[in-house]
Write a protein that holds these residues in place. Structure first.
Motif, PDB file in Angstrom:
ATOM      1  N   ALA A 169       0.842  -1.210   0.000  1.00 25.43           N
ATOM      2  CA  ALA A 169       0.000   0.000   0.000  1.00 25.43           C
ATOM      3  C   ALA A 169       0.874   1.257   0.000  1.00 25.43           C
ATOM      4  O   ALA A 169       0.558   2.239  -0.693  1.00 25.43           O
ATOM      5  N   ALA A 170       1.975   1.226   0.739  1.00 25.42           N
ATOM      6  CA  ALA A 170       2.896   2.365   0.755  1.00 25.42           C
ATOM      7  C   ALA A 170       3.531   2.543  -0.626  1.00 25.42           C
ATOM      8  O   ALA A 170       3.675   3.672  -1.113  1.00 25.42           O
ATOM      9  N   ARG A 171       3.884   1.452  -1.260  1.00 29.97           N
ATOM     10  CA  ARG A 171       4.449   1.503  -2.617  1.00 29.97           C
ATOM     11  C   ARG A 171       3.442   2.117  -3.584  1.00 29.97           C
ATOM     12  O   ARG A 171       3.782   2.984  -4.389  1.00 29.97           O
ATOM     13  N   SER A 172       2.195   1.684  -3.500  1.00 29.17           N
ATOM     14  CA  SER A 172       1.149   2.198  -4.383  1.00 29.17           C
ATOM     15  C   SER A 172       0.929   3.690  -4.184  1.00 29.17           C
ATOM     16  O   SER A 172       0.759   4.438  -5.151  1.00 29.17           O
ATOM     17  N   LEU A 173       0.927   4.120  -2.935  1.00 32.60           N
ATOM     18  CA  LEU A 173       0.751   5.543  -2.646  1.00 32.60           C
ATOM     19  C   LEU A 173       1.905   6.349  -3.232  1.00 32.60           C
ATOM     20  O   LEU A 173       1.691   7.387  -3.863  1.00 32.60           O
ATOM     21  N   PHE A 174       3.123   5.857  -3.041  1.00 37.44           N
ATOM     22  CA  PHE A 174       4.284   6.536  -3.618  1.00 37.44           C
ATOM     23  C   PHE A 174       4.159   6.616  -5.136  1.00 37.44           C
ATOM     24  O   PHE A 174       4.402   7.673  -5.735  1.00 37.44           O
ATOM     25  N   LEU A 175       3.799   5.502  -5.765  1.00 34.89           N
ATOM     26  CA  LEU A 175       3.667   5.497  -7.225  1.00 34.89           C
ATOM     27  C   LEU A 175       2.593   6.468  -7.692  1.00 34.89           C
ATOM     28  O   LEU A 175       2.772   7.131  -8.722  1.00 34.89           O
ATOM     29  N   ASP A 176       1.503   6.571  -6.955  1.00 34.36           N
ATOM     30  CA  ASP A 176       0.440   7.510  -7.338  1.00 34.36           C
ATOM     31  C   ASP A 176       0.914   8.957  -7.248  1.00 34.36           C
ATOM     32  O   ASP A 176       0.785   9.729  -8.197  1.00 34.36           O
ATOM     33  N   VAL A 177       1.485   9.306  -6.110  1.00 29.22           N
ATOM     34  CA  VAL A 177       1.887  10.702  -5.887  1.00 29.22           C
ATOM     35  C   VAL A 177       3.110  11.067  -6.725  1.00 29.22           C
ATOM     36  O   VAL A 177       3.104  12.066  -7.448  1.00 29.22           O
ATOM     37  N   ALA A 178       4.156  10.266  -6.639  1.00 28.31           N
ATOM     38  CA  ALA A 178       5.378  10.555  -7.388  1.00 28.31           C
ATOM     39  C   ALA A 178       5.151  10.394  -8.890  1.00 28.31           C
ATOM     40  O   ALA A 178       5.713  11.145  -9.686  1.00 28.31           O
ATOM     41  N   GLY A 179       4.316   9.431  -9.262  1.00 30.82           N
ATOM     42  CA  GLY A 179       4.008   9.232 -10.673  1.00 30.82           C
ATOM     43  C   GLY A 179       3.336  10.448 -11.284  1.00 30.82           C
ATOM     44  O   GLY A 179       3.645  10.840 -12.412  1.00 30.82           O
ATOM     45  N   GLN A 180       2.438  11.067 -10.542  1.00 29.40           N
ATOM     46  CA  GLN A 180       1.779  12.284 -11.040  1.00 29.40           C
ATOM     47  C   GLN A 180       2.790  13.414 -11.223  1.00 29.40           C
ATOM     48  O   GLN A 180       2.755  14.133 -12.227  1.00 29.40           O
ATOM     49  N   ALA A 181       3.689  13.568 -10.257  1.00 34.05           N
ATOM     50  CA  ALA A 181       4.719  14.605 -10.370  1.00 34.05           C
ATOM     51  C   ALA A 181       5.619  14.342 -11.569  1.00 34.05           C
ATOM     52  O   ALA A 181       5.958  15.271 -12.317  1.00 34.05           O
ATOM     53  N   LEU A 182       5.989  13.087 -11.765  1.00 40.06           N
ATOM     54  CA  LEU A 182       6.847  12.729 -12.895  1.00 40.06           C
ATOM     55  C   LEU A 182       6.141  12.984 -14.219  1.00 40.06           C
ATOM     56  O   LEU A 182       6.733  13.526 -15.162  1.00 40.06           O
ATOM     57  N   GLU A 183       4.882  12.631 -14.300  1.00 49.32           N
ATOM     58  CA  GLU A 183       4.116  12.848 -15.535  1.00 49.32           C
ATOM     59  C   GLU A 183       3.976  14.332 -15.853  1.00 49.32           C
ATOM     60  O   GLU A 183       3.979  14.721 -17.027  1.00 49.32           O
ATOM     61  N   GLN A 184       3.881  15.174 -14.840  1.00 50.93           N
ATOM     62  CA  GLN A 184       3.794  16.618 -15.075  1.00 50.93           C
ATOM     63  C   GLN A 184       5.070  17.161 -15.709  1.00 50.93           C
ATOM     64  O   GLN A 184       5.044  18.200 -16.372  1.00 50.93           O
ATOM     65  N   GLU A 185       6.178  16.437 -15.512  1.00 50.07           N
ATOM     66  CA  GLU A 185       7.452  16.853 -16.104  1.00 50.07           C
ATOM     67  C   GLU A 185       7.738  16.129 -17.413  1.00 50.07           C
ATOM     68  O   GLU A 185       8.840  16.222 -17.949  1.00 50.07           O
ATOM     69  N   GLY A 186       6.757  15.385 -17.921  1.00 47.32           N
ATOM     70  CA  GLY A 186       6.914  14.703 -19.205  1.00 47.32           C
ATOM     71  C   GLY A 186       7.395  13.271 -19.095  1.00 47.32           C
ATOM     72  O   GLY A 186       7.692  12.644 -20.106  1.00 47.32           O
ATOM     73  N   GLY A 187       7.476  12.751 -17.869  1.00 46.91           N
ATOM     74  CA  GLY A 187       7.931  11.382 -17.667  1.00 46.91           C
ATOM     75  C   GLY A 187       6.768  10.410 -17.613  1.00 46.91           C
ATOM     76  O   GLY A 187       5.631  10.763 -17.903  1.00 46.91           O
ATOM     77  N   GLN A 188       7.072   9.192 -17.217  1.00 48.54           N
ATOM     78  CA  GLN A 188       6.067   8.133 -17.156  1.00 48.54           C
ATOM     79  C   GLN A 188       6.141   7.413 -15.814  1.00 48.54           C
ATOM     80  O   GLN A 188       7.239   7.134 -15.309  1.00 48.54           O
ATOM     81  N   ARG A 189       4.980   7.096 -15.278  1.00 49.43           N
ATOM     82  CA  ARG A 189       4.895   6.347 -14.025  1.00 49.43           C
ATOM     83  C   ARG A 189       5.636   5.003 -14.149  1.00 49.43           C
ATOM     84  O   ARG A 189       6.232   4.527 -13.201  1.00 49.43           O
ATOM     85  N   ALA A 190       5.608   4.432 -15.327  1.00 47.02           N
ATOM     86  CA  ALA A 190       6.277   3.143 -15.558  1.00 47.02           C
ATOM     87  C   ALA A 190       7.766   3.213 -15.229  1.00 47.02           C
ATOM     88  O   ALA A 190       8.359   2.205 -14.851  1.00 47.02           O
ATOM     89  N   TRP A 191       8.366   4.376 -15.354  1.00 47.89           N
ATOM     90  CA  TRP A 191       9.776   4.520 -15.008  1.00 47.89           C
ATOM     91  C   TRP A 191       9.991   4.225 -13.527  1.00 47.89           C
ATOM     92  O   TRP A 191      10.951   3.560 -13.151  1.00 47.89           O
ATOM     93  N   LEU A 192       9.094   4.738 -12.687  1.00 52.30           N
ATOM     94  CA  LEU A 192       9.189   4.475 -11.242  1.00 52.30           C
ATOM     95  C   LEU A 192       8.924   3.006 -10.936  1.00 52.30           C
ATOM     96  O   LEU A 192       9.602   2.410 -10.116  1.00 52.30           O
ATOM     97  N   GLU A 193       7.940   2.442 -11.601  1.00 50.36           N
ATOM     98  CA  GLU A 193       7.612   1.018 -11.387  1.00 50.36           C
ATOM     99  C   GLU A 193       8.814   0.154 -11.741  1.00 50.36           C
ATOM    100  O   GLU A 193       9.126  -0.806 -11.033  1.00 50.36           O
ATOM    101  N   ARG A 194       9.523   0.506 -12.810  1.00 49.71           N
ATOM    102  CA  ARG A 194      10.693  -0.256 -13.229  1.00 49.71           C
ATOM    103  C   ARG A 194      11.800  -0.179 -12.169  1.00 49.71           C
ATOM    104  O   ARG A 194      12.508  -1.155 -11.950  1.00 49.71           O
ATOM    105  N   GLU A 195      11.925   0.953 -11.510  1.00 48.04           N
ATOM    106  CA  GLU A 195      12.952   1.099 -10.463  1.00 48.04           C
ATOM    107  C   GLU A 195      12.707   0.147  -9.299  1.00 48.04           C
ATOM    108  O   GLU A 195      13.667  -0.323  -8.689  1.00 48.04           O
ATOM    109  N   PHE A 196      11.455  -0.146  -8.995  1.00 52.80           N
ATOM    110  CA  PHE A 196      11.158  -1.087  -7.921  1.00 52.80           C
ATOM    111  C   PHE A 196      11.574  -2.514  -8.284  1.00 52.80           C
ATOM    112  O   PHE A 196      11.857  -3.310  -7.415  1.00 52.80           O
ATOM    113  N   ALA A 197      11.616  -2.807  -9.573  1.00 50.05           N
ATOM    114  CA  ALA A 197      11.959  -4.161 -10.027  1.00 50.05           C
ATOM    115  C   ALA A 197      13.465  -4.403 -10.045  1.00 50.05           C
ATOM    116  O   ALA A 197      13.903  -5.539 -10.161  1.00 50.05           O
ATOM    117  N   ARG A 198      14.249  -3.362  -9.931  1.00 53.61           N
ATOM    118  CA  ARG A 198      15.719  -3.493  -9.994  1.00 53.61           C
ATOM    119  C   ARG A 198      16.267  -4.069  -8.724  1.00 53.61           C
ATOM    120  O   ARG A 198      15.847  -3.962  -7.673  1.00 53.61           O
TER     121      ARG A 198
END
Length: 83
Positions: A54-83
């Motif tokens: 749940a903490a991971r999901s919350l981070f992805l939601d909030v940080a993902g929105q910030a990243l998307e506002q800068e032209g990035g993709q939420r998938a980039w953050l999701e990929r970092e968790f898989a490393r």
């Protein structure tokens, strides 16, 4: 001109904040590394695997929105968790 999205991703992966986990304050702690640790060993922090997810999901939601506002993709953050 350089794209802001990679810089935003780098910042989000290092972003420090005061984080409380199971009642224990972790002051000025980089959030992403703490979340990776939390996911790897939830019991170490006194939380359930579901709480850690749940903490991971919350981070992805909030940080993902910030990243998307800068032209990035939420998938980039999701990929970092898989490393």
């Amino acid at each position: 001109m350089l794209e802001p999205a990679p810089y935003a991703l780098d910042y989000l992966l290092k972003w420090p904040a005061d984080v409380t986990v199971a009642g224990q304050l972790h002051p000025n702690t980089p959030v992403f590394p703490l979340l990776r640790d939390l996911l790897a060993d939830p019991a170490k922090y006194g939380v359930t695997p579901a709480d850690a997810e749940a903490a991971r999901s919350l981070f992805l939601d909030v940080a993902g929105q910030a990243l998307e506002q800068e032209g990035g993709q939420r998938a980039w953050l999701e990929r970092e968790f898989a490393r």
